[in-house]
Enzyme design. Structure first.
Site, PDB file in Angstrom:
ATOM      1  N   HIS A 140     132.062  88.111  10.633  1.00 55.90           N
ATOM      2  CA  HIS A 140     133.090  88.951  10.010  1.00 55.90           C
ATOM      3  C   HIS A 140     133.024  90.378  10.542  1.00 55.90           C
ATOM      4  CE1 HIS A 140     135.518  91.010   6.954  1.00 55.90           C
ATOM      5  NE2 HIS A 140     134.536  91.892   6.915  1.00 55.90           N
ATOM      6  N   HIS A 145     135.886  93.617  12.532  1.00 60.00           N
ATOM      7  CA  HIS A 145     135.940  95.081  12.484  1.00 60.00           C
ATOM      8  C   HIS A 145     135.833  95.775  13.834  1.00 60.00           C
ATOM      9  CE1 HIS A 145     135.930  95.917   8.167  1.00 60.00           C
ATOM     10  NE2 HIS A 145     135.059  94.937   7.997  1.00 60.00           N
ATOM     11  N   GLU A 186     140.215  96.324   5.511  1.00 61.83           N
ATOM     12  CA  GLU A 186     139.893  94.909   5.307  1.00 61.83           C
ATOM     13  C   GLU A 186     141.129  94.006   5.292  1.00 61.83           C
ATOM     14  OE1 GLU A 186     137.223  93.283   5.408  1.00 61.83           O
ATOM     15  OE2 GLU A 186     135.591  94.689   5.032  1.00 61.83           O
ATOM     16  N   SER A 205     139.345  87.748  10.437  1.00 66.90           N
ATOM     17  CA  SER A 205     138.176  86.877  10.561  1.00 66.90           C
ATOM     18  C   SER A 205     138.294  85.609   9.733  1.00 66.90           C
ATOM     19  CB  SER A 205     136.907  87.641  10.162  1.00 66.90           C
ATOM     20  OG  SER A 205     136.979  88.060   8.802  1.00 66.90           O
TER      21      SER A 205
END
Length: 295
Positions: A140, A145, A186, A205
């Site tokens: 993730h 990110h 996010e 993700s």
């Protein structure tokens, strides 16, 4: 001083990660030798599956930056070494990845971001958690990110968020500011020439949420507006019921320029909204000019 783990949301599940490895700032060294062949295989399969889903769903900037992780999707066979990624990331935007054992408290988290140091969890999910995991793991954090940290405008926004987070902590406003992180970094959506695209790591993700966020008729999608976003609670165990859209990363950066103190004061007098709530009449008109995140 003993470093304590962080519990995710209201969960009573034991925290993941070995916090005995962490220093006072919650960072540690990536224990690369600890990864098993199964760990590397899990990461490679996750990477290949997710990369194949990106066209038409992920934003242009993310797709362009993904190779900066150092491997072509068809050739991924291992978890990257953070120091190798850091060589490219430092040249691109001055950011660095730092290893953490898992979730970390607000102040260390904000401090790292304000220093252009992005915390990346180094453990990876088990094969049984292949399709869904509650806590952020190395897949993730790295896949979701890190690619956009190669984009200068987005990278500057993340640093500004960290600077603003330290101020929000002092003002007792971390809950409000955490919703901005959730609905942008996010779970943010962006309008591009090809239509609606994802830029949030939690979407990028997740194979299921990527399709849900961009294509499903079920969630409501609203233009990003600070008051509305910061009043909206979010879900940690299901797909989001509400997403917020931007038109560009520059818009996102500009929206968070200045001092948020007056905004926090207004929000204390306004009701919170459920994650799926449709608001027909906001408490007051949106401000003509938005306050900013960092003083």
């Amino acid at each position: 001083m003993a470093i304590e783990p962080v519990v995710y949301g209201a969960s009573d599940r034991p925290p993941r990660g070995d916090y005995s490895r962490a220093g006072a700032d919650y960072t540690c060294t990536q224990d690369y030798a600890a990864y098993t062949a199964q760990d590397h295989d899990t990461y490679a399969r996750l990477f290949r599956r997710q990369a194949a889903l990106l066209p038409g769903l992920a934003c242009d900037e993310f797709i362009a930056a993904l190779p900066s992780l150092g491997q072509h999707p068809d050739e991924v066979d291992r978890i990257p070494r953070f120091d190798e990624v850091n060589e490219r990331l430092m040249r691109a935007t001055g950011w660095q990845l730092v290893t953490v054992p898992g979730l970390i408290p607000e102040v260390p988290f904000f401090t790292l971001l304000s220093q252009r140091r992005f915390p990346v969890t180094d453990w990876i999910r088990s094969p049984a958690e292949f399709d869904y995991i509650v806590e952020p793991d190395v897949f993730h954090d790295l896949f979701g990110h890190v690619p956009l940290l190669f984009n200068p405008v987005f990278a500057d926004y993340v640093q500004r968020y960290g600077q603003g987070g330290l101020k929000a902590h002092a003002l007792g406003a971390c809950e409000q500011l955490s919703r901005l992180y959730w609905y942008t970094i996010e779970f943010g959506l962006i309008r591009q020439h090809g239509g609606l695209r994802a830029y949030g790591a939690g979407i990028l993700s997740s194979s299921g949420e990527l399709r849900h966020a961009v294509q499903s008729p079920e969630p409501q999608r609203l233009p990003l507006q600070l008051e509305r976003t910061m009043r909206t609670r979010y879900k940690i165990d299901t797909y989001q019921a509400t997403y917020f859209e931007i038109d560009s990363f520059q818009q996102l950066f500009d929206l968070t320029e200045g001092d948020f103190t007056p905004l926090y004061e207004r929000l204390r007098g306004w009701p919170e909204l459920a994650a799926d709530e449709v608001e027909t009449a906001p408490p007051s008109p949106a401000p003509v000019s938005a306050p900013a995140l960092a003083a």
